[in-house]
Design a protein around this motif. Structure first.
Motif, mmCIF file in Angstrom:
data_model
loop_
_atom_site.group_PDB
_atom_site.id
_atom_site.type_symbol
_atom_site.label_atom_id
_atom_site.label_comp_id
_atom_site.label_asym_id
_atom_site.label_seq_id
_atom_site.Cartn_x
_atom_site.Cartn_y
_atom_site.Cartn_z
ATOM 1 N N SER A 33 0.834 -1.208 0.000
ATOM 2 C CA SER A 33 0.000 0.000 0.000
ATOM 3 C C SER A 33 0.866 1.255 0.000
ATOM 4 C CB SER A 33 -0.934 -0.001 1.215
ATOM 5 O OG SER A 33 -1.861 -1.056 1.142
ATOM 6 N N PHE A 37 0.252 3.394 -3.483
ATOM 7 C CA PHE A 37 -0.453 4.677 -3.404
ATOM 8 C C PHE A 37 0.480 5.863 -3.621
ATOM 9 C CE2 PHE A 37 -3.562 2.028 -1.023
ATOM 10 C CZ PHE A 37 -4.649 2.258 -1.845
ATOM 11 N N THR A 41 0.084 8.150 -7.236
ATOM 12 C CA THR A 41 -0.151 9.585 -7.068
ATOM 13 C C THR A 41 0.694 10.404 -8.036
ATOM 14 O OG1 THR A 41 -0.742 9.332 -4.741
ATOM 15 C CG2 THR A 41 -0.033 11.523 -5.445
ATOM 16 N N ASN A 162 -5.599 1.513 4.319
ATOM 17 C CA ASN A 162 -5.806 2.956 4.388
ATOM 18 C C ASN A 162 -4.757 3.659 5.239
ATOM 19 O OD1 ASN A 162 -8.439 4.004 3.013
ATOM 20 N ND2 ASN A 162 -8.972 1.994 3.830
ATOM 21 N N ALA A 165 -2.066 4.096 2.891
ATOM 22 C CA ALA A 165 -2.354 5.189 1.962
ATOM 23 C C ALA A 165 -2.095 6.549 2.605
ATOM 24 C CB ALA A 165 -3.805 5.095 1.492
ATOM 25 N N ASN A 282 -3.992 13.712 -0.830
ATOM 26 C CA ASN A 282 -4.360 12.313 -0.999
ATOM 27 C C ASN A 282 -4.360 11.538 0.313
ATOM 28 O OD1 ASN A 282 -4.788 12.543 -3.729
ATOM 29 N ND2 ASN A 282 -2.770 11.815 -4.315
ATOM 30 N N SER A 283 -3.867 12.152 1.393
ATOM 31 C CA SER A 283 -3.907 11.505 2.711
ATOM 32 C C SER A 283 -5.225 11.755 3.428
ATOM 33 C CB SER A 283 -2.752 12.019 3.588
ATOM 34 O OG SER A 283 -1.508 11.620 3.073
ATOM 35 N N PRO A 286 -7.920 8.580 3.006
ATOM 36 C CA PRO A 286 -7.720 7.419 3.876
ATOM 37 C C PRO A 286 -7.770 7.753 5.361
ATOM 38 C CG PRO A 286 -5.662 8.031 2.784
ATOM 39 C CD PRO A 286 -6.756 8.813 2.130
#
Length: 472
Positions: A33, A37, A41, A162, A165, A282-283, A286
């Protein structure tokens, strides 16, 4: 809140009896992950800035990457059922080590067409490694848990994914890009993925496949089947055909997940600024998922799967309206004084609302697909269930490149500042198109409710869809 946290984590006591192999699979999930991720990105930015692809070509190749993952998954699932989890992890690890390192160092040594072809080759190779890794992680979760702790095991799987992520965003993506700059940072992120693949390979070495749960053991006849035989048997099963119908209906909203790496990185950096903190943005998703899993799952469990699917997809689709409305509407809100604030508000509002929609319907998808499958065909079901997205991903990849080139190209912000961009030529119109596509999913699911809620329905028979002791 404290009571909710205690209630959520009390369920994890079931995992005290989980085998060492389950936790090794969780470690592989975490490492992969982090790598996946952070890589996804920056992949479109890497292709444009480090390799020199156009917007259309970079979008197309990210689409090709995801296309090949699903294409390869059709075959590797049956192969995984035939050769076992450990050897499948070995194959995935070796392939990802080679491909991620190749992408990370190729711009240092190659130029021109040699670089283009090398990158294309490594992208396709990386998709093969991911195609082995993705279904084998979920297959491992099922194989190394019992009926009593399997649901908790999948909660742990989703939680760890998550958490990975989250760290992939602010720690890995922003960390390397802020430290080394955009160009070197992009390559360092891919090199980091190489290290994570090596760690995953080490975890796979420690797995003992003989420690599978008793209820997951299969007879010798099943283990001796050839991959092609398993593949053909799955296609004949009515449960699988109903599963495919269910997944087809949800394509519109599920494609919104792909916008996070196909569209949003360039949208963020072009309507705001080139050093926009992609990892932080993008954090958020999750992070909301992790907190939501703790606070809301006890409440969500009380509702039927069908209602959760419809509500969750509707919320996720509606989130796109924040970026689809004319930016002048956002500027009119109290406390919004300039374009930067308006775009920041629209972006973070969309991320937050979409995360709540995802939280409502997404966690049950993976567990359902895994649990509904016959125990000797888990990897095959996990892989072949990617068919709907196999059709949709490449289309979305090519379309995203065209839409970005038409509505969110380099220099669009300067034109917006002059006030000479009509709505139908603006980035907001691009998001209106995406909203219309996403809204089709909940509408289609409602229209097919009679089929989906029939006696053999995928949404009603799922063990993932209802906690033990409850009815939907």
């Amino acid at each position: 809140m404290i009571a909710a946290v205690k209630n959520y984590f009390s369920d994890f006591r079931d995992l005290k009896t989980a085998s060492k192999e389950f936790w090794l699979v969780c470690a592989i999930n975490f490492f992969d992950s982090l790598a996946y991720f952070s890589m996804i990105t920056v992949l479109t930015l890497y292709l444009t800035s480090n390799v020199g692809f156009s917007d259309v070509d970079s979008g197309a190749w990210v689409g090709i990457f995801t296309l090949y993952i699903t294409a390869f998954m059709f075959a590797v699932g049956s192969i995984g059922d035939a050769i076992g989890i450990k050897r499948s992890f070995y194959l995935a690890g070796v392939i990802l080590i080679i491909s991620r390192l190749g992408l990370g160092v190729s711009p240092l040594f190659l130029r021109g067409q040699a670089l283009d072809y090398a990158v294309m080759g490594f992208i396709i190779l990386m998709s093969l490694g991911s195609a082995f890794m993705i279904p084998m992680v979920t297959t491992g979760v099922r194989r190394f848990t019992t009926k009593e702790n399997r649901s908790t095991g999948f909660n742990m799987y989703y939680l760890i994914m998550n958490v990975g992520a989250i760290f992939a965003g602010f720690a890995v993506t922003d960390g390397f890009r802020n430290w080394l700059g955009e160009i070197r940072g992009n390559m360092a992120i891919l090199d980091f993925g190489f290290v994570m693949a090596a760690l995953s390979l080490g975890c796979a070495y420690l797995i003992n496949e003989k420690n599978i749960a008793d209820d997951e053991r299969v007879d010798e006849e099943s283990t001796n089947k050839r991959p092609l035989q398993i593949f053909l048997e799955v296609w004949k099963e009515s449960a699988f055909r109903k599963l495919i119908l269910f997944l087809l209906l949800t394509i519109g909203v599920r494609l919104v997940f792909t916008h996070q790496f196909l569209v949003m990185p360039k949208y963020y950096t072009r309507v705001l600024f080139s050093d926009f903190d992609l990892g932080f943005a993008n954090s958020i998703n999750p992070a909301i998922i992790v907190v939501g899993l703790i606070l809301l799952i006890p409440v969500i469990k009380k509702f039927s799967t069908f209602k959760l699917i419809v509500v969750g997809m509707t919320v996720s689709a509606l989130s796109l309206l924040f970026m689809a409305v004319p930016i002048e509407w956002i500027l009119a809100l109290p406390g919004i004084h300039n374009l930067n604030q308006a775009y920041m508000f629209a972006i973070f509002a969309q991320i937050t609302v979409f995360a709540f929609g995802e939280l409502i319907f997404s966690p049950r998808f993976t567990e359902y697909i895994s649990v509904v499958a016959p125990k000797e065909k888990v990897a095959s079901y996990m892989s072949l269930s990617a068919l709907p997205m196999f059709i949709a991903k490449p289309i979305n990849g090519f379309v995203s490149g065209l839409l970005i080139a038409g509505f969110s190209y380099e220099g669009i912000r300067a034109k917006i500042d002059t006030g000479n961009v009509a709505y139908q030529d603006s980035p907001e119109f691009m998001w209106l198109i995406y909203f219309a596509l996403a809204a089709l999913s909940p509408i289609a699911v409602i229209a097919m409710k009679r089929v989906l809620t029939s006696e053999e329905s995928v949404t009603e028979k799922s063990p993932a869809a209802e906690p033990a002791g409850e009815t939907v």
